[in-house]
Design an enzyme around this catalytic site. Sequence first.
Site, PDB file in Angstrom:
ATOM      1  NE  ARG A   1      32.422  12.661 -64.173  1.00 60.51           N
ATOM      2  CZ  ARG A   1      33.565  12.068 -64.579  1.00 60.51           C
ATOM      3  NH1 ARG A   1      34.464  12.764 -65.233  1.00 60.51           N
ATOM      4  NH2 ARG A   1      33.790  10.802 -64.327  1.00 60.51           N
TER       5      ARG A   1
ATOM      6  CE1 TYR B   1      29.529  38.250 -59.584  1.00 60.07           C
ATOM      7  CE2 TYR B   1      30.788  36.276 -60.087  1.00 60.07           C
ATOM      8  CZ  TYR B   1      29.782  36.909 -59.384  1.00 60.07           C
ATOM      9  OH  TYR B   1      29.045  36.207 -58.467  1.00 60.07           O
TER      10      TYR B   1
ATOM     11  CG  ASP C   1      32.226  37.696 -67.769  1.00 62.75           C
ATOM     12  OD1 ASP C   1      31.171  37.735 -68.421  1.00 62.75           O
ATOM     13  OD2 ASP C   1      32.275  37.349 -66.571  1.00 62.75           O
TER      14      ASP C   1
ATOM     15  CE  LYS D   1      24.373  37.029 -63.493  1.00 55.09           C
ATOM     16  NZ  LYS D   1      24.705  35.842 -62.735  1.00 55.09           N
TER      17      LYS D   1
HETATM   18  C1  LIG Z   1      29.686  39.272 -65.244  1.00 52.58           C
HETATM   19  C2  LIG Z   1      29.545  37.966 -64.533  1.00 52.58           C
HETATM   20  N1  LIG Z   1      30.357  36.960 -64.839  1.00 52.58           N
HETATM   21  C3  LIG Z   1      30.269  35.760 -64.215  1.00 52.58           C
HETATM   22  C4  LIG Z   1      29.334  35.536 -63.222  1.00 52.58           C
HETATM   23  C5  LIG Z   1      29.275  34.187 -62.555  1.00 52.58           C
HETATM   24  O1  LIG Z   1      28.237  33.461 -63.102  1.00 52.58           O
HETATM   25  P1  LIG Z   1      27.363  32.367 -62.287  1.00 52.58           P
HETATM   26  O2  LIG Z   1      26.650  33.094 -61.190  1.00 52.58           O
HETATM   27  O3  LIG Z   1      26.468  31.779 -63.337  1.00 52.58           O
HETATM   28  O4  LIG Z   1      28.336  31.366 -61.749  1.00 52.58           O
HETATM   29  C6  LIG Z   1      28.450  36.563 -62.884  1.00 52.58           C
HETATM   30  C7  LIG Z   1      27.430  36.343 -61.825  1.00 52.58           C
HETATM   31  O5  LIG Z   1      26.820  37.265 -61.332  1.00 52.58           O
HETATM   32  C8  LIG Z   1      28.564  37.814 -63.550  1.00 52.58           C
HETATM   33  O6  LIG Z   1      27.748  38.834 -63.252  1.00 52.58           O
END
Ligand SMILES: Cc1ncc(COP(=O)(O)O)c(C=O)c1O
Length: 389
Positions: free
Chosen positions: A57, A110, A182, A207
């Site tokens: 962890r 997001y 992000d 992704k």
């Molecule tokens: C642009 C973006 N940031 C963060 C996330 C969150 O990531 P996770 O689904 O791996 O928790 C997503 C998920 O779709 C996303 O599209």
Amino acid sequence: MDANGFSTTLIHAGEGKDEHPAPLTTPIYETTTFIFPDSAELRRYNEGRSQSYLYSRYDNPTVVSVEEKLAAADEAESAAVFGSGMAASSTLLLALLKSGDELVTSAAVYGGTLHMMREFLPKFGVTVRPVSLEALRDPAAVLSDRTRLVWFESPLNPTLRCVDVAGVAAACRAAGAISVIDNTFASPVNQRPLALGVDLVIQSASKYLAGHSDVTAGVITGGAALVREIALTRRRLGGILDPQPAYLLGRSLKTLALRMARHNSSGLAVAQALEGHPHVRAVFYPGLSSHPDYQVACAQMSGFGGMICIEVDGGEAGACRTFDRLRIVRRAASLGGVESVCSLPVLTSHWGYTAEQLAAAGVTPGMMRFSIGLEDPEDLIADIRQALG
Ligand SMILES: Cc1ncc(COP(=O)(O)O)c(C=O)c1O
């Protein structure tokens, strides 16, 4: 072992013999804990004078290996990986914000991130102030004395609008606020935000980074001091990535550049093929000169990725009809995998939004979002064309 009982023998026989083989790839260290030869080494570990591992962890060799790759990809001093993008985001915010601070976030991020910020941060005395994309064009004007952190995304979902990354980073630096982007939609192949002055980069590694729609993970990269603070919070909150998916992520990163080159070329080919189609009202792709942020994208991105949004005739009914007719492109959420997928923003990422909220996000009911995968691009173009009718 002979003098020991059956269970003791089976538990210890054959273990701990891995010092001599030199594997080409980093193995999966599928262990929660690590053996210390003696108390002196444990003391050295506690005093920060040992390279040993204590507990998975905290750290794990498979995980550290993938963190080194991800730090290198972003030209960062350090990286920390998590069990999901959301675990990365929430740990970052809890590590760096305290009661009385203000978080300025682009409203166009997001949806899961925005929900998490709004649901949790006010409970800890943190003010969350969403700002529009227009307001972010003059970033210095949106910061206040209490702004500790600014969070934004570029390109963003589903319109692929872009924010001037260097502009936001510079305004934050001048005001003493931490800038966080992000970078999930771009990946480090297409955009290097740290080189543009941003303090921290977060990505959903589920992704493009993992790239095969089979790993859920997240990563933060940036300067060593900030990432260390976040990694120590990760120990407390427990969101570290497990060694098994860390191995898969590390394996995927070896082909990231190749995959992104194909996502980029196929994304552009599909976007160009759909522009001007009689049933397509608009194509949103940052690599098309018709995109409102084409100039910004060209200035800060070296490729435009595989994410495309189109607006079709007939509103939501038109989008649903086209969606239901797709044969190769799969009807699925998420993005960045080898398989092409399509989602309808009003039924997924923007489900439940009012008409005003949709308008503010630039989303219309006739929009379809495509993640262009690694299939032959001509097959994808033919599939989308036949679905459009
Ligand atoms: C642009 C973006 N940031 C963060 C996330 C969150 O990531 P996770 O689904 O791996 O928790 C997503 C998920 O779709 C996303 O599209």
